[in-house]
Design an enzyme around this catalytic site. Sequence first.
Site, PDB file in Angstrom:
ATOM      1  CB  SER A   1      -0.618   0.017   1.035  1.00 20.70           C
ATOM      2  OG  SER A   1      -1.785   1.016   1.239  1.00 20.70           O
ATOM      3  CD  GLU A   2      -1.573   4.240  -3.094  1.00 28.22           C
ATOM      4  OE1 GLU A   2      -2.330   4.987  -3.736  1.00 28.22           O
ATOM      5  OE2 GLU A   2      -1.810   3.256  -3.988  1.00 28.22           O
ATOM      6  CG  ASN A   3      -0.829   3.518   3.298  1.00 29.90           C
ATOM      7  OD1 ASN A   3      -1.213   3.002   2.921  1.00 29.90           O
ATOM      8  ND2 ASN A   3      -2.116   3.517   4.668  1.00 29.90           N
TER       9      ASN A   3
END
Length: 221
Positions: A46-48
């Site tokens: 996940s890019e977070n």
Amino acid sequence: MRLTARQMAARVAQDIPDGSYVNLGIGLPTLVADVVPPDREVVYHSENGILGMGPAPAPGTGDPELINAGKQLVTLLPGGAYFHHTDAFVMMRGGHIDITVLGAFQVSARGDLANWATDDPTVPPAVGGAMDLAVGARRVLVMTTHTTKDGRPKLVTSCTYPLTAAGVVDRVYTDLAVLDVTPDGFLVQELVAGTTPAELQARTDAPLRFADELAVLGEEP
């Protein structure tokens, strides 16, 4: 007949190899994690700032500080990690993500992707990490309905919405068909039962070619 969202996700899941590092976009693509075969190991990113993301927690048991990029509560599998989002983007931009599954407002016959802004003034633009994923992932899969709610084609000759990235889409999965993006445009590999090639073309702005052995899209997993 149109595929349900779950059926679409199951068809995408068939094309994710064992051992893949995968980023799932916000919206429909998140369903893919629910239907990947249990004997297949997929590491979700996940890019977070998560690697090794697990399924949603049971109601009332989630950690409000452990969420995915869509602000949904998630869990962390054994061996998973969370870290600064800058490192997550380094993974994306550095070509370390095998597959990304993204939603789309439009996909062109050249594989251009538009998924962050439309001409609807009531819907604010939302770039997120899609631009980085679209150019950084080794394979870009799009999961979307074939048309908008009011019947406008999403598969077009040229995108009219602002591009996320040009010439990046490898394959498109819709509720009516599975299409490869080739140098000669869209090639339909699979078509949902009850829909004819002519009917699919009528719902598509771009010219379509059809595989010699056209498969039938199918059953609930």
